[in-house]
Design a protein around this motif. Structure first.
Motif, PDB file in Angstrom:
ATOM      1  N   LEU A 156       0.972  -1.297   0.084  1.00 46.75           N
ATOM      2  CA  LEU A 156       0.033   0.057   0.000  1.00 46.75           C
ATOM      3  C   LEU A 156       0.842   1.222   0.039  1.00 46.75           C
ATOM      4  N   ALA A 157       1.821   1.084   0.629  1.00 40.88           N
ATOM      5  CA  ALA A 157       3.053   2.270   0.829  1.00 40.88           C
ATOM      6  C   ALA A 157       3.457   2.629  -0.556  1.00 40.88           C
ATOM      7  N   GLU A 158       3.701   1.464  -1.195  1.00 34.97           N
ATOM      8  CA  GLU A 158       4.181   1.711  -2.834  1.00 34.97           C
ATOM      9  C   GLU A 158       3.272   1.976  -3.703  1.00 34.97           C
ATOM     10  N   VAL A 159       1.958   1.462  -3.505  1.00 37.68           N
ATOM     11  CA  VAL A 159       1.048   1.771  -4.354  1.00 37.68           C
ATOM     12  C   VAL A 159       1.071   3.224  -4.838  1.00 37.68           C
ATOM     13  N   ASP A 160       1.144   3.930  -3.501  1.00 39.86           N
ATOM     14  CA  ASP A 160       1.076   5.550  -4.108  1.00 39.86           C
ATOM     15  C   ASP A 160       2.314   5.965  -4.621  1.00 39.86           C
ATOM     16  N   THR A 161       3.360   5.303  -4.494  1.00 33.86           N
ATOM     17  CA  THR A 161       4.599   5.591  -5.447  1.00 33.86           C
ATOM     18  C   THR A 161       4.239   5.289  -6.578  1.00 33.86           C
ATOM     19  N   ILE A 162       4.089   3.831  -6.930  1.00 35.82           N
ATOM     20  CA  ILE A 162       3.643   3.285  -8.163  1.00 35.82           C
ATOM     21  C   ILE A 162       2.705   4.155  -8.861  1.00 35.82           C
ATOM     22  N   ALA A 163       1.507   4.512  -8.302  1.00 41.87           N
ATOM     23  CA  ALA A 163       0.320   5.416  -8.885  1.00 41.87           C
ATOM     24  C   ALA A 163       1.211   6.456  -9.521  1.00 41.87           C
ATOM     25  N   GLU A 164       1.984   7.007  -8.529  1.00 38.45           N
ATOM     26  CA  GLU A 164       2.578   8.417  -9.023  1.00 38.45           C
ATOM     27  C   GLU A 164       3.152   8.337 -10.094  1.00 38.45           C
ATOM     28  N   GLU A 165       4.151   7.297  -9.978  1.00 40.25           N
ATOM     29  CA  GLU A 165       5.101   7.117 -11.279  1.00 40.25           C
ATOM     30  C   GLU A 165       4.282   6.940 -12.532  1.00 40.25           C
ATOM     31  N   THR A 166       3.260   5.839 -12.288  1.00 41.44           N
ATOM     32  CA  THR A 166       2.245   5.544 -13.539  1.00 41.44           C
ATOM     33  C   THR A 166       1.427   6.677 -14.142  1.00 41.44           C
TER      34      THR A 166
END
Length: 194
Positions: A156-166
């Motif tokens: 979940l913490a990485e989802v935000d980062t992944i979502a931002e990158e995506t």
């Protein structure tokens, strides 16, 4: 007096066979009654009968009857001893059977107690093993849940980062422009409801 001679004596007179008897006085007795049936000898016959019977009776009463009585008494004693021995052996056998039955009952009771003890021990050991296994499984489940939570939190913490990158990549490719990280983060927060 008429004298009867056998036929073979008549055919051969030289052999001297003759049915006539000569008494000491030279008298011949060729006929007459059979001596036991001669009435002139009844008195002596009766005397000798009485003497013989008396001797026979004495012999029987003094020798034969005591021996037979002794044999019978010996057999009676032996039979009584054998019966006493048989009764004693029967009592011993009955006592041995009773002791055997008692020991068998005690052995069955002991075997039942041993089986019950073994059953209780096995039950306790199985219960202890089950409790230990359940504790291990609970500990593993807690570790797994913690691991899942950690992975979920990390994801979940990485989802935000992944979502931002995506989102940044999508905007670059679709719109051809660039956006700042702050703008992308604000849009993601607005979309996720945070």
């Amino acid at each position: 007096m008429f004298v009867v001679t056998p036929a073979y004596a008549q055919s051969n007179p030289t052999e001297g066979t003759n049915s006539e008897t000569v008494a000491p006085g030279g008298e011949t007795h060729g006929g007459g009654a059979f001596p036991p049936f001669d009435s002139s000898t009844y008195a002596s016959q009766l005397l000798w009968l009485a003497i013989t019977f008396g001797l026979f009776y004495l012999f029987m009463s003094r020798v034969i009857v005591p021996r037979i009585g002794g044999i019978l008494e010996h057999r009676r004693d032996r039979i009584a001893q054998d019966l006493d021995e048989a009764n004693r052996l029967k009592e011993e056998a009955d006592a041995a059977i009773a002791a055997y039955e008692q020991e068998l009952a005690e052995a069955r009771k002991k075997a039942s107690a041993i089986a019950e003890t073994a059953r209780e021990k096995a039950k306790a050991a199985a219960e202890a093993e089950r409790t230990k296994t359940e504790a291990e499984l609970n500990a593993k489940m807690m570790d797994a849940e913690k691991s899942i939570l950690a992975i979920k939190d990390k994801a979940l913490a990485e989802v935000d980062t992944i979502a931002e990158e995506t989102a940044t990549d999508v905007v670059k490719h679709l719109l051809g422009g660039s956006v700042t990280k702050a703008e992308v983060a604000a849009a993601i927060r607005a979309a996720s409801g945070k």
